[in-house]
Enzyme design. Sequence first.
Site, short mmCIF file in Angstrom:
data_model
loop_
_atom_site.label_atom_id
_atom_site.label_comp_id
_atom_site.label_asym_id
_atom_site.label_seq_id
_atom_site.Cartn_x
_atom_site.Cartn_y
_atom_site.Cartn_z
N SER A 663 -2.86 -0.32 8.00
CA SER A 663 -2.98 -0.66 9.41
C SER A 663 -3.54 -2.06 9.62
CB SER A 663 -3.89 0.36 10.09
OG SER A 663 -4.24 -0.05 11.38
N ARG A 665 -5.92 -2.65 11.60
CA ARG A 665 -7.22 -2.46 12.24
C ARG A 665 -8.27 -3.44 11.73
NH1 ARG A 665 -7.56 3.49 9.75
NH2 ARG A 665 -5.55 3.41 10.72
#
Length: 773
Positions: A663, A665
């Site tokens: 991801s 993130r």
Amino acid sequence: MAPCLMLALGTGARRLHVSSAFSAKVAMSRFEPGSSVNYEKMRENIKIVRKRLNRPLTLSEKIVYGHLDDPVGQEIDRGRTYLRLRPDRVAMQDATAQMAMLQFISSGLPKVAVPSTIHCDHLIEAQIGGAQDLQRAKEVNQEVYNFLATAGAKYGVGFWKPGSGIIHQIILENYAYPGVMLIGTDSHTPNGGGLGAICIGVGGADAVDVMAGIPWELKCPKVIGVRLTGTLSGWTSPKDVILKVAGILTVKGGTGAIVEYHGPGVDSISCTGMATICNMGAEIGATTSVFPYNHRMRTYMHATGRGDIASLSDEFKDDLVPDKGCEYDQVIEINLSELKPHINGPFTPDLAHPVSEIGAIAKKNGWPLEVKVGLIGSCTNSSYEDMGRAASLAKQALDKGLKCKAQFTVTPGSEQIRATIERDGYAKILSDVGGVVLANACGPCIGQWDRKDVKKGEKNTIVTSFNRNFTARNDANPATHAFVTSPEIVTALAIAGTLNFNPETDYLTTPNGEKFKLEPPTGDELPSRDFDPGQDTYQHPPKESSSVKVDVNPASNRLQLLEPFDKWHGKDLEDMRVLIKVKGKCTTDHISAAGPWLKFRGHLDNISNNLLIGAVNIENDAVNKIKNQLTGEYGGVPDVARHYKANGVNWVVIGDENYGEGSSREHAALEPRHLGGRAIIVKSFARIHETNLKKQGLLPLTFADPHDYDKIRPDDKISIMGLKSFGPGKPVTAVIKHSDGSKDSISLNHTFNETQIEWFQAGSALNRMKELQ
């Protein structure tokens, strides 16, 4: 008034009205859709760069170099130099938008400088069914949704309410088009490449740069060409193309490169099918993926109310396909006529198997054959065509008196898809065969799944049409064997209830004992009666926003205003402790888990309690159990990190290959910085994570000799020397002090350029931005 597209052409301008029922209610943020895109400007940039380089250009190069801030002076060398770019648009999903907007607020700027949108898709947990789950999410996340809605209104950002759909499907339906450059705070942003766009996943700090009107930096990507020949047919789907490519390139084979599909086979793939392929390119580490403009894209734009944009794309089509004779850094050939259905997994998206062989492979490896749950949908495979092909199989089973043996869930990609498949009967067929239609959201794909049918630790198999299947990702159960495949194969395996079923050759048995074989799936590329827009779920920011107030309660456990990180003290970093030496794969899921932790994405201190709790400690092969070198006791990773920070002890993390895979993130970079980390030293990094670490003032460093990983012990003290002369291309030295009194000195490489070194010295990219105001 319908939204319109403004593109400067020569000295004049054309005003293009978008006229579908769906588009009429979508004002495309406070900016007109694509208002900063200028095909004429892109063409001029391409001409300048082509003349400078004196060679044909790939499509990827045309779009990327077409967005250069300085096409005349920019140094261009694939795989080496950093490009300064001017993306056209920013998109943020709600989990990452919280931190992105908190950072933008910290910048002190009054409005975003480019069209930007927020999409509420990550915080809706799958539990009962679409309507109930959506209502519960609105109640549970009211504080966060209110923050995002008011922050969007205050700073000029469009807000897609919960229930709108998954960010990437919304972008494909509304914002992507050939030649646009979009950055999104989600690793699967490349989905837009199915519409000929360069869409790149980034962390929130990168999004803040673009929203602030600052040129955005990207290491000049290499270009991997995938030449497609033949034609897709039968059980083979677009998903099988990327499953095959993932098996060839592995999870890091695309790092630092754009994957560019081309060749005569492209025309046999629908626009949404091309998006599926580009979406899952994130699983091979690619910067992004893209397809050349063709009639499939034109048809899709007409169907989604963008016929006028399609006409302009036709006019500029020479800039939206690769030049003849262009050269790729690597070429992969795939004959679609020979490609067979694939299924990848478990535990990694690049472990590729033909569906015809998975039963035998599962038996050999001791993987559970029984399929407990089949899940279709997600941002990767939730198009009208996907749902139609799955429904065609479900209808065959129902006609023979069969239902799914496994549990079966259906996730529509957007409100438009949900409404259309309900109108056209697909949703009823999928429900009748045993399916539960979930909310228009990410749900089980990202761990937002309140699963009840197995206990944690119980070994079981699920099959999904998702993109990612890391350990415990979908249901927080490390014993779940998750396999990724097409919606058609998921549906067939859910009906059969076992991995040991090849729908091309094997037979099902009806309740009356009749044997029958499923016919290959069929489905319309687009609805014959146009799309049903469904409910209005878009909030346009007001023109005047001075009275809008963005509330962040100081006592909140979900939102927290940011404090600036400390600046570099101007000295070498000496005697840092090793917080953890990580063994093996360490994705962003390991570094900053999702699932139940998503609710803390707007509160840095609270979410830091998940720092590296999924990483394996090489000292004891345990998870979230490391030795506190100050006390001699064992504790959780975030607990030990907090203890070191409280006692003024800096620390480092030691990692393996492709650290930070997965991801986008940025919490995986914010958390170590917040808890006192100074450097992350590994064999190699995933692209987005390396950039995120730099943005937060950390030092992402790689072993010049990968074998030096073995020299570091958990109780070592590490000093990073030579930081006063820190410069691009110049390695730094690490002095390792062992507890027995011996020392090792090793060389560490980095990819910092001059601007990024200024981020480190200022303490973060955000600090540096404020210094320059």
